[in-house]
Design a protein around this motif. Structure first.
Motif, PDB file in Angstrom:
ATOM      1  N   HIS A   1       0.823  -1.211   0.000  1.00 24.79           N
ATOM      2  CA  HIS A   1       0.000   0.000   0.000  1.00 24.79           C
ATOM      3  C   HIS A   1       0.858   1.262   0.000  1.00 24.79           C
ATOM      4  O   HIS A   1       0.344   2.344  -0.273  1.00 24.79           O
ATOM      5  CB  HIS A   1      -0.966  -0.005   1.180  1.00 24.79           C
ATOM      6  CG  HIS A   1      -2.031  -1.043   1.042  1.00 24.79           C
ATOM      7  ND1 HIS A   1      -2.988  -1.261   2.015  1.00 24.79           N
ATOM      8  CD2 HIS A   1      -2.316  -1.938   0.055  1.00 24.79           C
ATOM      9  CE1 HIS A   1      -3.796  -2.230   1.631  1.00 24.79           C
ATOM     10  NE2 HIS A   1      -3.402  -2.654   0.434  1.00 24.79           N
TER      11      HIS A   1
ATOM     12  N   GLU B   1     -14.916   1.279  -5.954  1.00 29.52           N
ATOM     13  CA  GLU B   1     -14.173   2.360  -5.296  1.00 29.52           C
ATOM     14  C   GLU B   1     -14.157   2.219  -3.770  1.00 29.52           C
ATOM     15  O   GLU B   1     -13.186   2.602  -3.124  1.00 29.52           O
ATOM     16  CB  GLU B   1     -14.760   3.714  -5.698  1.00 29.52           C
ATOM     17  CG  GLU B   1     -14.027   4.882  -5.107  1.00 29.52           C
ATOM     18  CD  GLU B   1     -13.101   5.572  -6.089  1.00 29.52           C
ATOM     19  OE1 GLU B   1     -12.421   6.494  -5.634  1.00 29.52           O
ATOM     20  OE2 GLU B   1     -13.065   5.214  -7.259  1.00 29.52           O
ATOM     21  N   HIS B   2     -15.196   1.634  -3.179  1.00 31.43           N
ATOM     22  CA  HIS B   2     -15.210   1.517  -1.712  1.00 31.43           C
ATOM     23  C   HIS B   2     -14.133   0.552  -1.203  1.00 31.43           C
ATOM     24  O   HIS B   2     -13.765   0.599  -0.043  1.00 31.43           O
ATOM     25  CB  HIS B   2     -16.596   1.109  -1.208  1.00 31.43           C
ATOM     26  CG  HIS B   2     -16.962  -0.305  -1.545  1.00 31.43           C
ATOM     27  ND1 HIS B   2     -17.526  -0.647  -2.750  1.00 31.43           N
ATOM     28  CD2 HIS B   2     -16.828  -1.453  -0.841  1.00 31.43           C
ATOM     29  CE1 HIS B   2     -17.733  -1.960  -2.772  1.00 31.43           C
ATOM     30  NE2 HIS B   2     -17.317  -2.471  -1.643  1.00 31.43           N
ATOM     31  N   ILE B   3     -13.613  -0.294  -2.065  1.00 30.23           N
ATOM     32  CA  ILE B   3     -12.522  -1.195  -1.681  1.00 30.23           C
ATOM     33  C   ILE B   3     -11.243  -0.404  -1.510  1.00 30.23           C
ATOM     34  O   ILE B   3     -10.489  -0.592  -0.576  1.00 30.23           O
ATOM     35  CB  ILE B   3     -12.312  -2.306  -2.734  1.00 30.23           C
ATOM     36  CG1 ILE B   3     -13.557  -3.166  -2.871  1.00 30.23           C
ATOM     37  CG2 ILE B   3     -11.083  -3.152  -2.422  1.00 30.23           C
ATOM     38  CD1 ILE B   3     -13.885  -4.039  -1.682  1.00 30.23           C
ATOM     39  N   GLY B   4     -10.969   0.477  -2.428  1.00 29.08           N
ATOM     40  CA  GLY B   4      -9.764   1.298  -2.359  1.00 29.08           C
ATOM     41  C   GLY B   4      -9.771   2.335  -3.470  1.00 29.08           C
ATOM     42  O   GLY B   4     -10.140   2.040  -4.608  1.00 29.08           O
ATOM     43  N   LYS B   5      -9.384   3.543  -3.121  1.00 25.18           N
ATOM     44  CA  LYS B   5      -9.322   4.631  -4.096  1.00 25.18           C
ATOM     45  C   LYS B   5      -8.193   4.356  -5.088  1.00 25.18           C
ATOM     46  O   LYS B   5      -7.170   3.787  -4.738  1.00 25.18           O
ATOM     47  CB  LYS B   5      -9.066   5.937  -3.353  1.00 25.18           C
ATOM     48  CG  LYS B   5      -9.089   7.133  -4.229  1.00 25.18           C
ATOM     49  CD  LYS B   5      -8.882   8.404  -3.441  1.00 25.18           C
ATOM     50  CE  LYS B   5      -8.867   9.513  -4.477  1.00 25.18           C
ATOM     51  NZ  LYS B   5      -8.676  10.798  -3.996  1.00 25.18           N
TER      52      LYS B   5
ATOM     53  N   LYS C   1      -5.132   5.617  -7.257  1.00 27.13           N
ATOM     54  CA  LYS C   1      -4.143   6.689  -7.359  1.00 27.13           C
ATOM     55  C   LYS C   1      -3.400   6.516  -8.677  1.00 27.13           C
ATOM     56  O   LYS C   1      -3.160   5.391  -9.105  1.00 27.13           O
ATOM     57  CB  LYS C   1      -3.137   6.621  -6.203  1.00 27.13           C
ATOM     58  CG  LYS C   1      -3.680   7.106  -4.895  1.00 27.13           C
ATOM     59  CD  LYS C   1      -2.556   7.231  -3.896  1.00 27.13           C
ATOM     60  CE  LYS C   1      -3.033   7.904  -2.642  1.00 27.13           C
ATOM     61  NZ  LYS C   1      -1.931   8.108  -1.706  1.00 27.13           N
TER      62      LYS C   1
ATOM     63  N   GLN D   1      -4.463   0.581  -7.023  1.00 24.94           N
ATOM     64  CA  GLN D   1      -5.596   0.476  -6.113  1.00 24.94           C
ATOM     65  C   GLN D   1      -5.239  -0.505  -5.002  1.00 24.94           C
ATOM     66  O   GLN D   1      -4.940  -1.680  -5.266  1.00 24.94           O
ATOM     67  CB  GLN D   1      -6.858  -0.003  -6.832  1.00 24.94           C
ATOM     68  CG  GLN D   1      -8.072  -0.051  -5.899  1.00 24.94           C
ATOM     69  CD  GLN D   1      -9.313  -0.581  -6.571  1.00 24.94           C
ATOM     70  OE1 GLN D   1      -9.253  -1.578  -7.283  1.00 24.94           O
ATOM     71  NE2 GLN D   1     -10.437   0.079  -6.333  1.00 24.94           N
ATOM     72  N   ASP D   2      -5.256  -0.014  -3.766  1.00 23.61           N
ATOM     73  CA  ASP D   2      -5.037  -0.885  -2.615  1.00 23.61           C
ATOM     74  C   ASP D   2      -6.242  -1.798  -2.454  1.00 23.61           C
ATOM     75  O   ASP D   2      -7.384  -1.367  -2.627  1.00 23.61           O
ATOM     76  CB  ASP D   2      -4.864  -0.059  -1.338  1.00 23.61           C
ATOM     77  CG  ASP D   2      -3.655   0.864  -1.394  1.00 23.61           C
ATOM     78  OD1 ASP D   2      -2.760   0.631  -2.242  1.00 23.61           O
ATOM     79  OD2 ASP D   2      -3.600   1.812  -0.583  1.00 23.61           O
ATOM     80  N   THR D   3      -5.973  -3.069  -2.140  1.00 19.53           N
ATOM     81  CA  THR D   3      -7.035  -4.039  -1.882  1.00 19.53           C
ATOM     82  C   THR D   3      -6.785  -4.655  -0.502  1.00 19.53           C
ATOM     83  O   THR D   3      -5.680  -4.530   0.035  1.00 19.53           O
ATOM     84  CB  THR D   3      -7.062  -5.148  -2.955  1.00 19.53           C
ATOM     85  OG1 THR D   3      -5.849  -5.898  -2.877  1.00 19.53           O
ATOM     86  CG2 THR D   3      -7.250  -4.573  -4.353  1.00 19.53           C
ATOM     87  N   PRO D   4      -7.777  -5.311   0.079  1.00 18.56           N
ATOM     88  CA  PRO D   4      -7.580  -5.893   1.408  1.00 18.56           C
ATOM     89  C   PRO D   4      -6.423  -6.898   1.476  1.00 18.56           C
ATOM     90  O   PRO D   4      -5.773  -7.027   2.516  1.00 18.56           O
ATOM     91  CB  PRO D   4      -8.915  -6.577   1.698  1.00 18.56           C
ATOM     92  CG  PRO D   4      -9.911  -5.836   0.865  1.00 18.56           C
ATOM     93  CD  PRO D   4      -9.164  -5.437  -0.383  1.00 18.56           C
TER      94      PRO D   4
ATOM     95  N   LEU E   1      -2.645  -5.395  -3.789  1.00 19.50           N
ATOM     96  CA  LEU E   1      -2.607  -4.223  -4.649  1.00 19.50           C
ATOM     97  C   LEU E   1      -2.922  -4.629  -6.086  1.00 19.50           C
ATOM     98  O   LEU E   1      -2.496  -5.685  -6.546  1.00 19.50           O
ATOM     99  CB  LEU E   1      -1.185  -3.630  -4.593  1.00 19.50           C
ATOM    100  CG  LEU E   1      -0.833  -2.449  -5.462  1.00 19.50           C
ATOM    101  CD1 LEU E   1      -1.576  -1.202  -4.983  1.00 19.50           C
ATOM    102  CD2 LEU E   1       0.674  -2.205  -5.412  1.00 19.50           C
TER     103      LEU E   1
END
Length: 186
Positions: free
Chosen positions: A28, A61-65, A67, A96-99, A102
């Protein structure tokens, strides 16, 4: 024009003394993937376009913004003659960062599109995580990078070589960097 694709999976063992959260946090921090990639000469963050946010490759988008970075790479066109044999290209790369890691997409020159997903996954004999990497065997956790590159068929031999050169070492280098930082804190 006919397009071709090539995929690559690279894996690295996550040592037992590191937590999966440490490795995901390192992913991240986009600086790690950008600076540890062999071809990168520089980068800067730029505004994200609507094109990126509407790409179905990325999670909601709610998972990760998402950039966006403008990345400059130096690619060797003619080996053995130093800077004269290099071509510098600049293009957008979306992160995009994911749980569990990436997702990235690079839109390079000549219609080259590269998707790379980095995942921290359970290892072990039952997990059957395959790929090019060292020491994955019975590791409890592994860092996996799945890469797919698409471009014109006639460009593919060159693009494939450059992609494999650039991506074969990233996961190992990320794990090594996290291990180094962990040891420095102790």
């Amino acid at each position: 024009m006919s397009r071709s694709s090539h995929s690559l999976r690279v894996t690295a063992h996550i040592p037992d003394f590191l937590s999966t959260a440490d490795v995901i946090a390192a992913l991240h921090n986009h600086d790690h993937c950008l600076t540890l990639q062999a071809l990168t000469q520089g980068y800067k963050e730029i505004p994200t376009s609507n094109d990126a946010t509407s790409d179905p490759y990325f999670s909601p988008e709610h998972i990760g913004k998402i950039k966006t970075y403008e990345v400059t790479e130096g690619i060797v066109i003619i080996p053995g003659i130093g800077e004269w044999g290099k071509k510098y290209i600049t293009f957008p790369v979306y992160f995009q960062d994911t749980p569990s890691g990436l997702k990235t997409r690079a839109d390079a020159a000549g219609g080259v599109v590269l998707h790379a997903e980095y995942l921290v996954l359970p290892g072990g004999a039952d997990a059957e995580v395959d790929g090019e990497g060292e020491g994955v065997g019975d590791a409890e956790w592994v860092l996996v990078e799945d890469v797919i590159v698409e471009c014109s068929w006639w460009l593919m031999p060159f693009v494939r070589k450059a992609m494999e050169t650039a991506h074969k070492e990233i996961v190992r280098k990320v794990v090594e960097k996290v291990a180094y930082q962990h040891r420095a804190r102790i």
